[in-house]
Write a protein that holds these residues in place. Structure first.
Motif, mmCIF file in Angstrom:
data_model
loop_
_atom_site.group_PDB
_atom_site.id
_atom_site.type_symbol
_atom_site.label_atom_id
_atom_site.label_comp_id
_atom_site.label_asym_id
_atom_site.label_seq_id
_atom_site.Cartn_x
_atom_site.Cartn_y
_atom_site.Cartn_z
ATOM 1 N N LEU A 17 35.925 2.183 -1.328
ATOM 2 C CA LEU A 17 37.093 2.680 -2.033
ATOM 3 C C LEU A 17 36.725 2.865 -3.500
ATOM 4 O O LEU A 17 36.075 2.002 -4.092
ATOM 5 N N ALA A 18 37.134 4.004 -4.068
ATOM 6 C CA ALA A 18 36.954 4.257 -5.496
ATOM 7 C C ALA A 18 38.320 4.615 -6.070
ATOM 8 O O ALA A 18 38.939 5.588 -5.667
ATOM 9 N N ALA A 19 38.786 3.777 -6.972
ATOM 10 C CA ALA A 19 40.079 3.980 -7.624
ATOM 11 C C ALA A 19 39.957 3.410 -9.038
ATOM 12 O O ALA A 19 38.957 3.644 -9.698
ATOM 13 N N GLU A 20 40.938 2.619 -9.474
ATOM 14 C CA GLU A 20 40.850 1.964 -10.774
ATOM 15 C C GLU A 20 39.608 1.084 -10.854
ATOM 16 O O GLU A 20 39.072 0.837 -11.916
ATOM 17 N N ARG A 21 39.204 0.599 -9.717
ATOM 18 C CA ARG A 21 37.941 -0.137 -9.587
ATOM 19 C C ARG A 21 37.364 0.214 -8.229
ATOM 20 O O ARG A 21 38.043 0.812 -7.403
ATOM 21 N N GLU A 22 36.121 -0.164 -8.000
ATOM 22 C CA GLU A 22 35.482 0.145 -6.732
ATOM 23 C C GLU A 22 35.501 -1.073 -5.831
ATOM 24 O O GLU A 22 35.485 -2.210 -6.305
ATOM 25 N N ALA A 23 35.545 -0.800 -4.537
ATOM 26 C CA ALA A 23 35.552 -1.871 -3.540
ATOM 27 C C ALA A 23 34.693 -1.423 -2.363
ATOM 28 O O ALA A 23 34.711 -0.253 -1.981
ATOM 29 N N ARG A 24 33.944 -2.379 -1.803
ATOM 30 C CA ARG A 24 33.079 -2.092 -0.652
ATOM 31 C C ARG A 24 33.310 -3.155 0.417
ATOM 32 O O ARG A 24 33.264 -4.345 0.121
ATOM 33 N N GLY A 25 33.552 -2.698 1.625
ATOM 34 C CA GLY A 25 33.800 -3.602 2.740
ATOM 35 C C GLY A 25 35.277 -3.962 2.820
ATOM 36 O O GLY A 25 36.011 -3.896 1.837
ATOM 37 N N GLN A 26 35.710 -4.339 4.028
ATOM 38 C CA GLN A 26 37.134 -4.606 4.243
ATOM 39 C C GLN A 26 37.671 -5.734 3.369
ATOM 40 O O GLN A 26 38.786 -5.647 2.867
ATOM 41 N N GLU A 27 36.890 -6.783 3.159
ATOM 42 C CA GLU A 27 37.379 -7.904 2.361
ATOM 43 C C GLU A 27 37.613 -7.479 0.910
ATOM 44 O O GLU A 27 38.635 -7.819 0.307
ATOM 45 N N ASP A 28 36.689 -6.723 0.345
ATOM 46 C CA ASP A 28 36.816 -6.246 -1.026
ATOM 47 C C ASP A 28 37.979 -5.254 -1.153
ATOM 48 O O ASP A 28 38.743 -5.287 -2.118
ATOM 49 N N VAL A 29 38.113 -4.366 -0.173
ATOM 50 C CA VAL A 29 39.223 -3.411 -0.175
ATOM 51 C C VAL A 29 40.547 -4.170 -0.028
ATOM 52 O O VAL A 29 41.532 -3.854 -0.699
ATOM 53 N N HIS A 30 40.571 -5.171 0.834
ATOM 54 C CA HIS A 30 41.742 -6.035 0.990
ATOM 55 C C HIS A 30 42.139 -6.612 -0.376
ATOM 56 O O HIS A 30 43.305 -6.564 -0.766
ATOM 57 N N SER A 31 41.167 -7.148 -1.113
ATOM 58 C CA SER A 31 41.426 -7.728 -2.433
ATOM 59 C C SER A 31 41.974 -6.689 -3.402
ATOM 60 O O SER A 31 42.862 -6.986 -4.212
ATOM 61 N N TYR A 32 41.450 -5.471 -3.316
ATOM 62 C CA TYR A 32 41.949 -4.405 -4.189
ATOM 63 C C TYR A 32 43.435 -4.151 -3.931
ATOM 64 O O TYR A 32 44.228 -4.069 -4.874
ATOM 65 N N LEU A 80 38.041 6.275 12.125
ATOM 66 C CA LEU A 80 38.480 5.279 11.140
ATOM 67 C C LEU A 80 38.108 5.739 9.732
ATOM 68 O O LEU A 80 37.156 6.503 9.543
ATOM 69 N N ILE A 81 38.830 5.231 8.749
ATOM 70 C CA ILE A 81 38.572 5.599 7.360
ATOM 71 C C ILE A 81 37.276 4.931 6.902
ATOM 72 O O ILE A 81 37.151 3.711 6.949
ATOM 73 N N ARG A 82 36.335 5.734 6.431
ATOM 74 C CA ARG A 82 35.047 5.232 5.943
ATOM 75 C C ARG A 82 35.012 5.184 4.415
ATOM 76 O O ARG A 82 34.458 4.282 3.820
ATOM 77 N N ARG A 83 35.616 6.209 3.760
ATOM 78 C CA ARG A 83 35.658 6.254 2.289
ATOM 79 C C ARG A 83 37.023 6.731 1.832
ATOM 80 O O ARG A 83 37.625 7.597 2.460
ATOM 81 N N ILE A 84 37.457 6.172 0.698
ATOM 82 C CA ILE A 84 38.716 6.577 0.073
ATOM 83 C C ILE A 84 38.428 6.770 -1.415
ATOM 84 O O ILE A 84 37.883 5.869 -2.059
ATOM 85 N N LYS A 85 38.782 7.918 -1.951
ATOM 86 C CA LYS A 85 38.607 8.192 -3.384
ATOM 87 C C LYS A 85 39.933 8.665 -3.940
ATOM 88 O O LYS A 85 40.502 9.638 -3.472
ATOM 89 N N TRP A 86 40.461 7.928 -4.931
ATOM 90 C CA TRP A 86 41.743 8.234 -5.560
ATOM 91 C C TRP A 86 41.520 9.070 -6.817
ATOM 92 O O TRP A 86 40.663 8.748 -7.628
ATOM 93 N N TYR A 87 42.310 10.107 -6.990
ATOM 94 C CA TYR A 87 42.289 10.923 -8.214
ATOM 95 C C TYR A 87 43.674 10.936 -8.813
ATOM 96 O O TYR A 87 44.648 10.820 -8.163
#
Length: 113
Positions: free
Chosen positions: A41-56, A106-113
């Motif tokens: 995931l790339a947004a206000e900060r980056e996250a990799r893996g489900q646990e990191d994305v969960h935290s985001y 399944l969602i592999r990458r998410i990029k927010w603009y």
């Protein structure tokens, strides 16, 4: 009775809409089944893996407890999709574009603009 077979484009479009519906529940456990284990995931900060994305998402919902999304349009191209959404929090509406890449449905990458 004939069965309707959903195309890959329709499945991805539905998955994007479901993702935002689950975002509106503010429960990261609802998002996990929609993403690959190695999601990025790339947004206000980056996250990799489900646990990191969960935290985001926990951080996002704690920061904006009234955050909601409304899907305006979804464009699908192969295994990628772009969603035009309106986010609303703290009485402000903000148009956003979110780009998704899918793998095996399944969602592999998410990029927010």
């Amino acid at each position: 009775m004939a069965q309707t077979v959903m195309t890959e484009r329709e499945r991805i479009e539905q998955a994007v809409t479901r993702f935002f519906h689950m975002c509106n529940t503010h429960c990261p456990g609802n998002l996990a089944p929609l993403m690959t284990a190695d999601v990025e995931l790339a947004a206000e900060r980056e996250a990799r893996g489900q646990e990191d994305v969960h935290s985001y998402f926990v951080w996002l919902w704690q920061t904006y407890p009234d955050l909601t999304f409304r899907v305006e349009h979804v464009i699908v191209d192969g295994t990628a999709a772009a969603a035009e959404v309106t986010s609303e929090a703290k009485g402000l509406r903000l148009p956003r574009c979110v780009v998704f890449n899918f793998r095996d449905g399944l969602i592999r990458r998410i990029k927010w603009y």
